[in-house]
Design a protein around this motif. Structure first.
Motif, PDB file in Angstrom:
ATOM      1  N   VAL A 295       0.839  -1.201   0.000  1.00 14.71           N
ATOM      2  CA  VAL A 295       0.000   0.000   0.000  1.00 14.71           C
ATOM      3  C   VAL A 295       0.876   1.255   0.000  1.00 14.71           C
ATOM      4  O   VAL A 295       0.654   2.206  -0.770  1.00 14.71           O
ATOM      5  N   LYS A 296       1.892   1.266   0.866  1.00 11.94           N
ATOM      6  CA  LYS A 296       2.788   2.427   0.922  1.00 11.94           C
ATOM      7  C   LYS A 296       3.561   2.596  -0.373  1.00 11.94           C
ATOM      8  O   LYS A 296       3.780   3.713  -0.842  1.00 11.94           O
ATOM      9  N   LEU A 297       4.003   1.472  -0.959  1.00 15.27           N
ATOM     10  CA  LEU A 297       4.707   1.539  -2.240  1.00 15.27           C
ATOM     11  C   LEU A 297       3.815   2.141  -3.313  1.00 15.27           C
ATOM     12  O   LEU A 297       4.254   3.016  -4.085  1.00 15.27           O
ATOM     13  N   GLY A 298       2.561   1.681  -3.375  1.00 19.20           N
ATOM     14  CA  GLY A 298       1.649   2.205  -4.385  1.00 19.20           C
ATOM     15  C   GLY A 298       1.408   3.697  -4.223  1.00 19.20           C
ATOM     16  O   GLY A 298       1.469   4.463  -5.201  1.00 19.20           O
ATOM     17  N   LEU A 299       1.145   4.132  -2.989  1.00 19.78           N
ATOM     18  CA  LEU A 299       0.906   5.560  -2.746  1.00 19.78           C
ATOM     19  C   LEU A 299       2.143   6.396  -3.053  1.00 19.78           C
ATOM     20  O   LEU A 299       2.056   7.459  -3.689  1.00 19.78           O
ATOM     21  N   THR A 300       3.311   5.917  -2.596  1.00 24.71           N
ATOM     22  CA  THR A 300       4.542   6.667  -2.838  1.00 24.71           C
ATOM     23  C   THR A 300       4.850   6.752  -4.334  1.00 24.71           C
ATOM     24  O   THR A 300       5.300   7.794  -4.829  1.00 24.71           O
ATOM     25  N   SER A 301       4.605   5.676  -5.064  1.00 23.45           N
ATOM     26  CA  SER A 301       4.854   5.668  -6.506  1.00 23.45           C
ATOM     27  C   SER A 301       3.951   6.674  -7.218  1.00 23.45           C
ATOM     28  O   SER A 301       4.399   7.399  -8.113  1.00 23.45           O
ATOM     29  N   VAL A 302       2.682   6.718  -6.826  1.00 23.90           N
ATOM     30  CA  VAL A 302       1.751   7.671  -7.442  1.00 23.90           C
ATOM     31  C   VAL A 302       2.169   9.101  -7.113  1.00 23.90           C
ATOM     32  O   VAL A 302       2.200   9.973  -8.000  1.00 23.90           O
ATOM     33  N   PHE A 303       2.495   9.360  -5.845  1.00 24.49           N
ATOM     34  CA  PHE A 303       2.908  10.703  -5.456  1.00 24.49           C
ATOM     35  C   PHE A 303       4.197  11.125  -6.182  1.00 24.49           C
ATOM     36  O   PHE A 303       4.317  12.264  -6.634  1.00 24.49           O
ATOM     37  N   ALA A 304       5.153  10.197  -6.267  1.00 26.00           N
ATOM     38  CA  ALA A 304       6.405  10.519  -6.951  1.00 26.00           C
ATOM     39  C   ALA A 304       6.157  10.802  -8.422  1.00 26.00           C
ATOM     40  O   ALA A 304       6.747  11.731  -9.008  1.00 26.00           O
ATOM     41  N   ALA A 305       5.273  10.022  -9.056  1.00 26.34           N
ATOM     42  CA  ALA A 305       4.955  10.242 -10.466  1.00 26.34           C
ATOM     43  C   ALA A 305       4.296  11.598 -10.680  1.00 26.34           C
ATOM     44  O   ALA A 305       4.628  12.330 -11.625  1.00 26.34           O
ATOM     45  N   LEU A 306       3.367  11.949  -9.801  1.00 26.88           N
ATOM     46  CA  LEU A 306       2.713  13.261  -9.904  1.00 26.88           C
ATOM     47  C   LEU A 306       3.714  14.389  -9.684  1.00 26.88           C
ATOM     48  O   LEU A 306       3.690  15.405 -10.394  1.00 26.88           O
ATOM     49  N   ALA A 307       4.596  14.197  -8.695  1.00 27.72           N
ATOM     50  CA  ALA A 307       5.586  15.228  -8.400  1.00 27.72           C
ATOM     51  C   ALA A 307       6.508  15.465  -9.591  1.00 27.72           C
ATOM     52  O   ALA A 307       6.837  16.612  -9.926  1.00 27.72           O
ATOM     53  N   VAL A 308       6.930  14.383 -10.251  1.00 25.00           N
ATOM     54  CA  VAL A 308       7.843  14.523 -11.388  1.00 25.00           C
ATOM     55  C   VAL A 308       7.115  15.080 -12.601  1.00 25.00           C
ATOM     56  O   VAL A 308       7.589  16.022 -13.261  1.00 25.00           O
ATOM     57  N   LYS A 309       5.962  14.514 -12.926  1.00 26.72           N
ATOM     58  CA  LYS A 309       5.254  14.899 -14.154  1.00 26.72           C
ATOM     59  C   LYS A 309       4.844  16.362 -14.141  1.00 26.72           C
ATOM     60  O   LYS A 309       4.974  17.063 -15.153  1.00 26.72           O
ATOM     61  N   PHE A 310       4.352  16.833 -13.014  1.00 27.52           N
ATOM     62  CA  PHE A 310       3.914  18.221 -12.946  1.00 27.52           C
ATOM     63  C   PHE A 310       5.008  19.135 -12.411  1.00 27.52           C
ATOM     64  O   PHE A 310       5.011  20.338 -12.691  1.00 27.52           O
ATOM     65  N   GLY A 311       5.956  18.551 -11.662  1.00 25.75           N
ATOM     66  CA  GLY A 311       7.080  19.363 -11.188  1.00 25.75           C
ATOM     67  C   GLY A 311       7.985  19.796 -12.319  1.00 25.75           C
ATOM     68  O   GLY A 311       8.512  20.917 -12.317  1.00 25.75           O
TER      69      GLY A 311
END
Length: 348
Positions: A295-311
């Motif tokens: 669960v933590k891996l999935g959430l962290t992966s989504v957050f990291a992807a959002l941070a990179v894509k929009f960052g």
């Protein structure tokens, strides 16, 4: 660019030989590696051989590199995610579980005040995702991505792969305590070049696979070759350490039998006993279940992807790739150095 495009495939092909040696040494029974983890490492070969036809198809059907064909790129990369998940699951099977009372429920998430590294990553990338998305929406940047930008699912796959590999490094470190083979810690350090190679691929995508930064492709190939060589050498050392430990254990059994023959089974109170080997260092149990970790891996992966894509839209740096090589190298070197420093601190 032409020279880079010629060099990188050769280096990737050459890296297969030390990886096969790595699998051979790691698969020896003396290493005490869980079978599931070895199968995960071996599954990487499926990813390697799948990218070959995928790359050819991208070139012939789209006239472009694999990284610029998102659906094909994401599909191939998902095999690497499966590889690293398989490795982590296999390694976790060898770790002691956190003891708890039978009537105490298992929380869905970890304690937010517990200073676990994976928890901190979750909060860190969650914060960056909120900031990056907010800035992109506020300044109307959502439609400015080039056509070859990675989709959100593909970024999630990449983020997950890197996070899983970092987790595997930590579990390999723990194997030294679980098995009593100190050389496992050396394999963790040997995995650092491969970790840097994964960051290199993500950095190249961060800059929208810009031809001006094709040197990163050659760097990734070089790090892959170096990483496979260092891992092969480290795996050989683990094998040698395991064989030495087996010799010591066999000698202790033989010595115990000799005492039994000399003094008899009744004389256990007065007979001299062989010195026992020092106890293994206490292995800290895993602080979460496999389900919690997923669960933590999935959430962290989504957050990291959002941070990179929009960052990357907010920073605007990827649109100036001709001046971005120093930044790209820093994005690779800094996390790798911090990861190495983390394990060095643990060794002290």
């Amino acid at each position: 660019s032409v020279q880079v495009n010629d060099i990188a495939p050769t280096l990737f092909q050459a890296s297969l030989v030390p990886y096969l040696a790595f699998l051979f040494f790691l698969g020896r029974p003396s290493t005490k590696l869980p079978a599931g983890a070895w199968r995960g490492f071996a599954f990487l070969l499926v990813f390697v051989f799948a990218t070959i036809p995928a790359g050819i198809y991208a070139k012939t059907q789209y006239g472009d590199i694999l990284a610029n064909v998102d659906w094909l790129h994401g599909g191939a990369e998902s095999l690497l995610t499966i590889t690293n998940l398989w490795i982590v699951f296999g390694l976790r099977s060898a770790m002691p579980a956190l003891p708890r009372k039978p009537d105490s429920p298992v929380p869905a998430f970890g304690n937010p005040f517990r200073k676990e590294f994976d928890d901190m990553l979750l909060y860190f990338f969650g914060f960056l995702a909120v900031v990056g998305c907010g800035q992109a929406v506020q300044h109307g940047l959502l439609g400015l991505e080039p056509a070859n930008a990675l989709s959100l699912p593909t970024w999630i796959v990449h983020s997950s792969s890197v996070l899983e590999y970092g987790t595997a490094m930590g579990l390999v470190w723990r194997l030294a305590d679980v098995t009593g083979i100190e050389q496992w810690r050396g394999l963790t350090y040997a995995m650092l070049p491969s970790f840097a190679g994964a960051l290199t691929a993500c950095t190249f995508h961060f800059f929208y696979n810009s031809p001006e930064l094709n040197a990163l492709v050659a760097l990734q190939a070089t790090l892959t070759l170096v990483g496979n060589c260092t891992c092969a050498f480290a795996a050989w050392r683990v094998w040698e350490g395991g064989k030495e430990k087996e010799k010591i254990e066999a000698f202790k059994v033989s010595l115990s039998k000799q005492f039994e023959a000399d003094y008899g089974p009744e004389d256990t109170m007065t007979r001299p006993l062989p010195k026992s080997s020092p106890p293994l260092p206490a292995t800290v149990p895993l602080t979460d279940t496999t389900g919690q970790w997923v669960v933590k891996l999935g959430l962290t992966s989504v957050f990291a992807a959002l941070a990179v894509k929009f960052g990357e839209l907010t920073l605007q740096a990827p649109f100036h790739a001709e001046a971005g090589l120093p930044l790209a190298l820093a994005m690779i070197a800094v996390p790798t150095a911090l990861n190495g420093a983390y394990f060095y601190a643990k060794s002290k």
